[in-house]
Design an enzyme around this catalytic site. Structure first.
Site, PDB file in Angstrom:
ATOM      1  N   LYS A  78       0.854  -1.196   0.000  1.00 53.11           N
ATOM      2  CA  LYS A  78       0.000   0.000   0.000  1.00 53.11           C
ATOM      3  C   LYS A  78       0.886   1.241   0.000  1.00 53.11           C
ATOM      4  O   LYS A  78       1.652   1.468   0.946  1.00 53.11           O
ATOM      5  CB  LYS A  78      -0.895  -0.022   1.247  1.00 53.11           C
ATOM      6  CG  LYS A  78      -1.774   1.201   1.373  1.00 53.11           C
ATOM      7  CD  LYS A  78      -2.686   1.092   2.581  1.00 53.11           C
ATOM      8  CE  LYS A  78      -3.403   2.409   2.820  1.00 53.11           C
ATOM      9  NZ  LYS A  78      -4.149   2.433   4.077  1.00 53.11           N
ATOM     10  N   ILE A 346      -5.136  -0.071  13.589  1.00 56.59           N
ATOM     11  CA  ILE A 346      -4.025  -0.978  13.916  1.00 56.59           C
ATOM     12  C   ILE A 346      -2.817  -0.149  14.335  1.00 56.59           C
ATOM     13  O   ILE A 346      -2.096  -0.499  15.273  1.00 56.59           O
ATOM     14  CB  ILE A 346      -3.718  -1.914  12.721  1.00 56.59           C
ATOM     15  CG1 ILE A 346      -4.879  -2.898  12.561  1.00 56.59           C
ATOM     16  CG2 ILE A 346      -2.395  -2.648  12.915  1.00 56.59           C
ATOM     17  CD1 ILE A 346      -4.809  -3.777  11.335  1.00 56.59           C
ATOM     18  N   GLY A 434       2.683  14.499  15.622  1.00 55.57           N
ATOM     19  CA  GLY A 434       1.575  13.592  15.372  1.00 55.57           C
ATOM     20  C   GLY A 434       1.921  12.596  14.288  1.00 55.57           C
ATOM     21  O   GLY A 434       3.016  12.601  13.732  1.00 55.57           O
TER      22      GLY A 434
HETATM   23  P1  FAD Z   1     -12.184  -7.541  18.531  1.00 56.61           P
HETATM   24  O1  FAD Z   1     -11.732  -7.991  17.200  1.00 56.61           O
HETATM   25  O2  FAD Z   1     -13.649  -7.319  18.724  1.00 56.61           O
HETATM   26  O3  FAD Z   1     -11.694  -8.627  19.585  1.00 56.61           O
HETATM   27  C1  FAD Z   1     -12.236  -8.709  20.870  1.00 56.61           C
HETATM   28  C2  FAD Z   1     -11.722  -9.961  21.563  1.00 56.61           C
HETATM   29  O4  FAD Z   1     -12.187  -9.972  22.901  1.00 56.61           O
HETATM   30  C3  FAD Z   1     -12.178 -11.249  20.917  1.00 56.61           C
HETATM   31  O5  FAD Z   1     -11.133 -12.205  20.925  1.00 56.61           O
HETATM   32  C4  FAD Z   1     -13.295 -11.712  21.849  1.00 56.61           C
HETATM   33  O6  FAD Z   1     -13.462 -13.106  21.830  1.00 56.61           O
HETATM   34  C5  FAD Z   1     -12.734 -11.227  23.186  1.00 56.61           C
HETATM   35  N1  FAD Z   1     -13.769 -11.071  24.209  1.00 56.61           N
HETATM   36  C6  FAD Z   1     -14.725 -10.125  24.288  1.00 56.61           C
HETATM   37  N2  FAD Z   1     -15.509 -10.339  25.367  1.00 56.61           N
HETATM   38  C7  FAD Z   1     -15.013 -11.434  25.980  1.00 56.61           C
HETATM   39  C8  FAD Z   1     -15.386 -12.180  27.133  1.00 56.61           C
HETATM   40  N3  FAD Z   1     -16.458 -11.861  27.875  1.00 56.61           N
HETATM   41  N4  FAD Z   1     -14.658 -13.257  27.460  1.00 56.61           N
HETATM   42  C9  FAD Z   1     -13.579 -13.635  26.730  1.00 56.61           C
HETATM   43  N5  FAD Z   1     -13.180 -12.977  25.626  1.00 56.61           N
HETATM   44  C10 FAD Z   1     -13.891 -11.899  25.251  1.00 56.61           C
HETATM   45  N6  FAD Z   1      -8.377  -0.949  11.400  1.00 56.61           N
HETATM   46  C11 FAD Z   1      -7.344  -0.710  10.564  1.00 56.61           C
HETATM   47  O7  FAD Z   1      -6.233  -0.489  11.038  1.00 56.61           O
HETATM   48  N7  FAD Z   1      -7.536  -0.717   9.210  1.00 56.61           N
HETATM   49  C12 FAD Z   1      -8.752  -0.900   8.655  1.00 56.61           C
HETATM   50  O8  FAD Z   1      -8.865  -0.908   7.430  1.00 56.61           O
HETATM   51  C13 FAD Z   1      -9.866  -1.062   9.521  1.00 56.61           C
HETATM   52  N8  FAD Z   1     -11.118  -1.206   9.036  1.00 56.61           N
HETATM   53  C14 FAD Z   1     -12.169  -1.298   9.908  1.00 56.61           C
HETATM   54  C15 FAD Z   1     -13.479  -1.299   9.433  1.00 56.61           C
HETATM   55  C16 FAD Z   1     -14.555  -1.334  10.325  1.00 56.61           C
HETATM   56  C17 FAD Z   1     -15.944  -1.293   9.817  1.00 56.61           C
HETATM   57  C18 FAD Z   1     -14.323  -1.439  11.721  1.00 56.61           C
HETATM   58  C19 FAD Z   1     -15.473  -1.549  12.695  1.00 56.61           C
HETATM   59  C20 FAD Z   1     -13.037  -1.457  12.197  1.00 56.61           C
HETATM   60  C21 FAD Z   1     -11.960  -1.357  11.310  1.00 56.61           C
HETATM   61  N9  FAD Z   1     -10.650  -1.311  11.778  1.00 56.61           N
HETATM   62  C22 FAD Z   1      -9.618  -1.095  10.915  1.00 56.61           C
HETATM   63  C23 FAD Z   1     -10.384  -1.491  13.190  1.00 56.61           C
HETATM   64  C24 FAD Z   1      -9.923  -2.912  13.468  1.00 56.61           C
HETATM   65  O9  FAD Z   1     -10.890  -3.826  13.006  1.00 56.61           O
HETATM   66  C25 FAD Z   1      -9.710  -3.108  14.950  1.00 56.61           C
HETATM   67  O10 FAD Z   1      -8.895  -2.095  15.455  1.00 56.61           O
HETATM   68  C26 FAD Z   1      -9.010  -4.396  15.213  1.00 56.61           C
HETATM   69  O11 FAD Z   1      -9.670  -5.464  14.617  1.00 56.61           O
HETATM   70  C27 FAD Z   1      -8.890  -4.653  16.686  1.00 56.61           C
HETATM   71  O12 FAD Z   1     -10.071  -5.122  17.237  1.00 56.61           O
HETATM   72  P2  FAD Z   1     -10.002  -5.618  18.735  1.00 56.61           P
HETATM   73  O13 FAD Z   1      -8.989  -6.709  18.826  1.00 56.61           O
HETATM   74  O14 FAD Z   1      -9.846  -4.442  19.610  1.00 56.61           O
HETATM   75  O15 FAD Z   1     -11.468  -6.172  19.006  1.00 56.61           O
END
Ligand code: FAD
Length: 502
Positions: A78, A346, A434
């Site tokens: 990219k 990310i 930044g």
């Molecule tokens: P999640 O993926 O939701 O993971 C949460 C974890 O917590 C899971 O493993 C779940 O099992 C666990 N968990 C939750 N509750 C419990 C419980 N009670 N007990 C045990 N385990 C639990 N970021 C980018 O950098 N580039 C992109 O192009 C991009 N596009 C995106 C598009 C959209 C529409 C969205 C919504 C987000 C996007 N992001 C992007 C952001 C990116 O998806 C997230 O920052 C990244 O996936 C991190 O997610 P997370 O690990 O914080 O949460």
């Protein structure tokens, strides 16, 4: 000082495994155990495929082999993001990961370009950008390490399958001693006197105790909000999109070395080409358009055959009021959410992990560490927020109330200040500490028709004929360099064939 002995990471999405790998890489050799808890039943958010160049430094810090990483995550290169229809419908520009030209007589290139443009002597700004011209030509070669070379004036990131990245980092983390526990957390234990978290209880009754808790539980913020009630600062007055629908499709052409973000009537659509498919999504504002209509707009604009039913997501833009609170640090979606217009989530996860490591606490948890961490992360979020709001605000579209309201609606004071300075004489301020540097702001200003009234008066000290020659030579050098580059597809084939060091 009593050192931390046990770190518990709650969640195994991208944030959980990035945190685990970053901590495992740096804390190796110390008597600290790391346990990650995730629940297959709850699953992950399952999107997030485009990145920014800082991921390269994070991967390098882990010691990952680039070819191996690219193969295992189906990554493409990219060089920037192409924005279509953001200023006016029918217009397009690329926000590149790299500079426009180089300073002339100590002044930024764009100041000379503005002066030359006023004289009718400048070409389009993109003709002075190597990553833009390479991206449009579908070419790529890694940047040169020689700072005098034109080939050193850009950077690059990846477009990849984020769930494969999480799996890759899981293997990396487990190989370095991180233990993974499968199970659903049903309650959180806190010290009665000060509310510090002491442990979490799983559905089957197991209790996992720890000193430091990293909350990577996603939007729900199980510890930071569920237990500690840190509070959330809502930014929907500036960034009102609150839903997304995502759907992968088949590739029909060689992947472009850039992501595309196309403004739609009530939001925008992303297109992220990977090696094995194209990731697509539509970010929209639910008060203007229904879910069905948003999904239709997405599916009608796919390159190839739909590979999965569209998946809907809801969010509230903003940030946690305290991302580090007591002995809990929220990382990833639990810390806040800024829509993926500039692929920053990310990046924010990786900044969180590196900042936490810089301020790594002891079991006494000095409030000064917590304050400093929150100050750094607040600034990161605010700077990205302003940059995103600029994309919405600087539009000249009249085809929907959504766009008219974005142009006429409120913007943060910090952004109004930056724009006022730029409008006067093309000065780009507030970027230095930044993430988005001067070329990024210039790309959006120029790409969305925000041109300053004047330019830096010190440009007058340079000889216009000499400046015109430097600019013409630069544009010619960009063309020559792009012509000599291999295609992006050829680069990907070479990476696929590269041997991984043992
Ligand atoms: P999640 O993926 O939701 O993971 C949460 C974890 O917590 C899971 O493993 C779940 O099992 C666990 N968990 C939750 N509750 C419990 C419980 N009670 N007990 C045990 N385990 C639990 N970021 C980018 O950098 N580039 C992109 O192009 C991009 N596009 C995106 C598009 C959209 C529409 C969205 C919504 C987000 C996007 N992001 C992007 C952001 C990116 O998806 C997230 O920052 C990244 O996936 C991190 O997610 P997370 O690990 O914080 O949460």
């Amino acid at each position: 000082m009593d050192p931390i002995r046990k770190i518990v990471i709650v969640g195994g999405g991208t944030a959980g495994w990035i945190s685990a790998s970053g901590l495992a890489a740096v804390l190796k050799g110390l008597p600290i155990t790391i346990e990650l808890i995730e629940s297959a039943e709850i699953g992950t958010v399952g999107v997030g495929e485009a990145t920014v160049p800082h991921i390269r430094y994070f991967n390098a810090r882990l010691g990952l082999d680039e070819a191996d990483f690219m193969r295992k995550t189906q990554a493409t290169i990219k060089l920037g993001i192409q924005f279509c229809d953001w200023g006016r419908k029918g217009e397009a520009y690329i926000h590149p990961f790299g500079a426009y030209g180089h300073a002339i007589d100590g002044l930024p290139f764009h100041q000379h370009w503005l002066a030359a443009r006023a004289r009718g002597e400048a070409g389009p700004i993109e003709t002075y950008s190597l990553p833009i011209m390479a991206g449009l030509a579908g070419k790529f070669a890694p940047p040169s390490s020689d700072p005098r070379s034109l080939g050193s004036t850009f950077n690059y990131a990846y477009q990849f399958d984020a769930s494969l990245y999480a799996q890759y980092l899981r293997a990396y983390s487990e190989a370095r001693g991180v233990t993974r526990t499968e199970g659903k957390i049903t309650s959180v234990q806190q010290r009665p006197n000060d509310g510090f978290v002491t442990g979490v209880t799983l559905e089957d009754g197991r209790v996992v105790e720890g000193d430091l808790f990293i909350d990577c539980s996603g939007f729900r913020g199980l510890l930071i909000e569920g237990a500690l009630q840190a509070g959330y600062e809502d930014w929907t007055q500036w960034l009102p999109c609150d839903r997304a629908v995502a759907a992968p499709c088949a590739s029909v052409e060689a992947p472009t070395p850039y992501t595309r973000a196309t403004a739609d009537r009530f939001g925008w659509r992303w297109r992220i080409p990977l090696q094995h498919r194209v990731g697509n999504g539509h970010v929209y504002c639910s008060s203007y358009v229904s879910d069905d209509e948003a999904a239709r707009a997405l599916v009608e604009n796919l390159d190839g055959e739909l590979q999965q039913d569209p998946r809907f997501l809801r969010f509230v833009t903003g940030r946690r009021k305290k991302q580090w609170f007591k002995n809990v640090v929220a990382v990833g979606l639990s810390s806040g959410f800024l829509e993926p217009l500039e692929s920053t989530s990310i990046h924010l996860i990786q900044v969180a992990v590196t900042t936490l490591l810089e301020l790594f606490p002891h079991r006494g948890f000095d409030p000064a560490d917590e304050d400093e961490y929150n100050r750094v992360m607040d600034l990161e979020f605010e700077r990205i927020r302003d940059f995103l709001v600029l994309h919405y605000h600087a539009n000249q579209r009249d085809d929907s109330p959504f766009w008219i309201e974005r142009r006429e609606g409120p913007i943060p004071d910090s952004l109004a200040y930056k724009m006022a300075l730029f409008r006067e004489r093309g000065a780009v301020v507030g970027y230095k500490d930044g993430f988005f540097l001067e070329p990024s702001w210039l790309a959006v200003y120029f790409g969305q028709n925000i041109l300053p009234h004047g330019h830096d008066p010190l440009v007058a000290a340079s000889d216009p004929a000499r400046t015109a020659k430097i600019m013409a030579d630069l544009a010619a050098a960009v063309t020559r360099t792009v012509d000599a580059m291999p295609t992006h597809a050829a680069f990907l084939r070479a990476m696929a064939d590269a041997r991984t060091p043992a």
